[in-house]
Design a protein around this motif. Structure first.
Motif, PDB file in Angstrom:
ATOM      1  N   ASP A 215      11.544  44.217  16.564  1.00 54.04           N
ATOM      2  CA  ASP A 215      10.906  42.940  16.890  1.00 54.04           C
ATOM      3  C   ASP A 215      11.255  41.925  15.804  1.00 54.04           C
ATOM      4  O   ASP A 215      11.310  42.256  14.623  1.00 54.04           O
ATOM      5  N   ARG A 216      11.482  40.705  16.195  1.00 54.44           N
ATOM      6  CA  ARG A 216      11.717  39.617  15.250  1.00 54.44           C
ATOM      7  C   ARG A 216      10.384  38.891  15.108  1.00 54.44           C
ATOM      8  O   ARG A 216       9.794  38.457  16.103  1.00 54.44           O
ATOM      9  N   ILE A 217       9.866  38.777  13.875  1.00 53.96           N
ATOM     10  CA  ILE A 217       8.556  38.184  13.665  1.00 53.96           C
ATOM     11  C   ILE A 217       8.623  37.016  12.693  1.00 53.96           C
ATOM     12  O   ILE A 217       9.557  36.915  11.899  1.00 53.96           O
ATOM     13  N   ARG A 218       7.603  36.149  12.774  1.00 49.85           N
ATOM     14  CA  ARG A 218       7.457  35.036  11.834  1.00 49.85           C
ATOM     15  C   ARG A 218       6.091  35.171  11.186  1.00 49.85           C
ATOM     16  O   ARG A 218       5.088  35.404  11.866  1.00 49.85           O
TER      17      ARG A 218
ATOM     18  N   HIS B 104      -2.575  42.150   6.988  1.00 49.91           N
ATOM     19  CA  HIS B 104      -2.131  40.909   6.339  1.00 49.91           C
ATOM     20  C   HIS B 104      -1.124  40.189   7.226  1.00 49.91           C
ATOM     21  O   HIS B 104      -1.168  38.969   7.389  1.00 49.91           O
ATOM     22  N   LEU B 105      -0.224  40.955   7.797  1.00 50.60           N
ATOM     23  CA  LEU B 105       0.842  40.388   8.617  1.00 50.60           C
ATOM     24  C   LEU B 105       0.278  39.629   9.812  1.00 50.60           C
ATOM     25  O   LEU B 105       0.568  38.450  10.005  1.00 50.60           O
ATOM     26  N   VAL B 106      -0.544  40.288  10.609  1.00 41.06           N
ATOM     27  CA  VAL B 106      -1.017  39.665  11.850  1.00 41.06           C
ATOM     28  C   VAL B 106      -2.060  38.583  11.612  1.00 41.06           C
ATOM     29  O   VAL B 106      -2.287  37.746  12.487  1.00 41.06           O
ATOM     30  N   SER B 107      -2.701  38.567  10.435  1.00 37.86           N
ATOM     31  CA  SER B 107      -3.693  37.522  10.159  1.00 37.86           C
ATOM     32  C   SER B 107      -3.113  36.354   9.364  1.00 37.86           C
ATOM     33  O   SER B 107      -3.809  35.386   9.087  1.00 37.86           O
ATOM     34  N   SER B 108      -1.838  36.434   9.026  1.00 39.12           N
ATOM     35  CA  SER B 108      -1.224  35.361   8.239  1.00 39.12           C
ATOM     36  C   SER B 108      -1.021  34.111   9.090  1.00 39.12           C
ATOM     37  O   SER B 108      -0.883  34.191  10.315  1.00 39.12           O
ATOM     38  N   ASP B 109      -1.016  32.952   8.433  1.00 41.96           N
ATOM     39  CA  ASP B 109      -0.797  31.692   9.136  1.00 41.96           C
ATOM     40  C   ASP B 109       0.567  31.703   9.807  1.00 41.96           C
ATOM     41  O   ASP B 109       1.574  32.047   9.190  1.00 41.96           O
ATOM     42  N   GLY B 110       0.588  31.346  11.062  1.00 44.31           N
ATOM     43  CA  GLY B 110       1.846  31.218  11.780  1.00 44.31           C
ATOM     44  C   GLY B 110       2.436  32.518  12.269  1.00 44.31           C
ATOM     45  O   GLY B 110       3.576  32.543  12.740  1.00 44.31           O
ATOM     46  N   PHE B 111       1.676  33.631  12.192  1.00 47.22           N
ATOM     47  CA  PHE B 111       2.234  34.891  12.672  1.00 47.22           C
ATOM     48  C   PHE B 111       2.590  34.785  14.148  1.00 47.22           C
ATOM     49  O   PHE B 111       1.816  34.287  14.957  1.00 47.22           O
TER      50      PHE B 111
ATOM     51  N   GLY C  97       1.780  53.344  10.683  1.00 50.84           N
ATOM     52  CA  GLY C  97       0.344  53.314  10.415  1.00 50.84           C
ATOM     53  C   GLY C  97      -0.154  51.912  10.147  1.00 50.84           C
ATOM     54  O   GLY C  97      -0.021  51.024  10.975  1.00 50.84           O
ATOM     55  N   THR C  98      -0.700  51.696   8.949  1.00 48.66           N
ATOM     56  CA  THR C  98      -1.265  50.384   8.607  1.00 48.66           C
ATOM     57  C   THR C  98      -0.272  49.504   7.862  1.00 48.66           C
ATOM     58  O   THR C  98      -0.631  48.437   7.384  1.00 48.66           O
ATOM     59  N   SER C  99       0.960  49.942   7.749  1.00 49.29           N
ATOM     60  CA  SER C  99       1.975  49.125   7.080  1.00 49.29           C
ATOM     61  C   SER C  99       3.202  48.966   7.974  1.00 49.29           C
ATOM     62  O   SER C  99       3.407  49.718   8.916  1.00 49.29           O
TER      63      SER C  99
END
Length: 79
Positions: free
Chosen positions: A6-9, A41-48, A22-24
């Motif tokens: 997956d390509r994520i921002r 942290h990843l999914v709650s970050s601004d602009g995820f 798991g959680t990382s």
């Protein structure tokens, strides 16, 4: 849920998911530098956002490992 390739921002950058675990999540950037980020942290970050869903399927190891298993089982494993 995040998947392999997956390509994520997030946090103003774009990365590719290399190994969700798991959680990382292990990520790789365009310069091939790896990093590990906590999923929360990843999914709650601004602009995820998932910019593009991955198209890579995990590669099965040695096909000989399936030898002797019933065909209906090997069909599910190969899928």
């Amino acid at each position: 849920m995040l998947s392999l390739s997956d390509r994520i921002r997030y946090d103003g950058r774009e990365d590719t998911v290399f190994a969700p675990h798991g959680t990382s999540v292990r990520l790789v950037d365009d310069a091939h530098a790896a990093s590990v980020v906590l999923l929360g942290h990843l999914v709650s970050s601004d602009g995820f956002a998932v910019v593009r869903a991955g198209s890579v399927r995990p590669v099965m190891g040695d096909p000989g490992a399936l030898k002797g298993l019933p065909e209906d089982v090997t069909d599910r494993v190969r899928w």
